[in-house]
Design an enzyme around this catalytic site. Sequence first.
Site, PDB file in Angstrom:
ATOM      1  N   HIS A   9       0.780  -1.330  -0.069  1.00 29.05           N
ATOM      2  CA  HIS A   9       0.005  -0.090   0.064  1.00 29.05           C
ATOM      3  C   HIS A   9       0.840   1.225   0.082  1.00 29.05           C
ATOM      4  CE1 HIS A   9       0.881   0.941   4.191  1.00 29.05           C
ATOM      5  NE2 HIS A   9       0.737  -0.489   4.414  1.00 29.05           N
ATOM      6  N   GLU A  82      -2.127  -7.499   7.192  1.00 34.65           N
ATOM      7  CA  GLU A  82      -0.847  -7.517   7.734  1.00 34.65           C
ATOM      8  C   GLU A  82      -0.753  -8.516   8.933  1.00 34.65           C
ATOM      9  OE1 GLU A  82       2.478  -7.436   8.043  1.00 34.65           O
ATOM     10  OE2 GLU A  82       2.577  -5.273   7.378  1.00 34.65           O
TER      11      GLU A  82
END
Length: 214
Positions: A9, A82
């Site tokens: 990201h 994550e």
Amino acid sequence: MTQILLIRHGETAWNVERRLQGQIDIVLNAEGERQAAALGRALAQESLDAIYSSDLRRTLQTAQGIAEPRRMAVLPDRALRERCYGALEGLLHGEVAQRYPQAYAAWRARDPDSRFPDGERRAETLREFYCRAVDAVTSLAERHPHGKIALVTHGGVLECVYRAARAMDLEAPRDFDIRNAAINRLSWDGAGWQITAWSETVHLEEASLDEIDK
């Protein structure tokens, strides 16, 4: 052979502060939004069969930068999140060292089976996270045999897949870059991963120059 664009990201305010994000749902900062737009321009001429993303907003926003110019949908997948760091999430690196010295030492030592104290969510060990991340990316690759897909996810997921491709021990120090919004290219042949290019950032540098010129 499946071709994969594996992308971390764009930048967040917590990246800049070195605050541990984990699975806390942080949005992109202004620089991250610029990076997402730069990704969209850089990949505009590449044919993609699908665009997948972690279901957290920083990845969804980045993936939209790729999807919107080509009028494609982003397919969110929770398995691309994550690693969960439990009670360590939301803390600066220095705060982790001060409040949880044993957990910090295990984190820095890359102990694959150490579990941090739980917070809002139960922490994952590094080994658990590695298995989840590699399985998730492999599963998506196998959905598109002979295709090409983009996966927008998190730095930890990129690290796990890189280590899987290089047969690199979890305990070994990281000696490769994991940059926000860089393009990483891999292929899956049904049996293993091959890295064809890693950490392409020319599109980000060009975007910076364009902004300065304006």
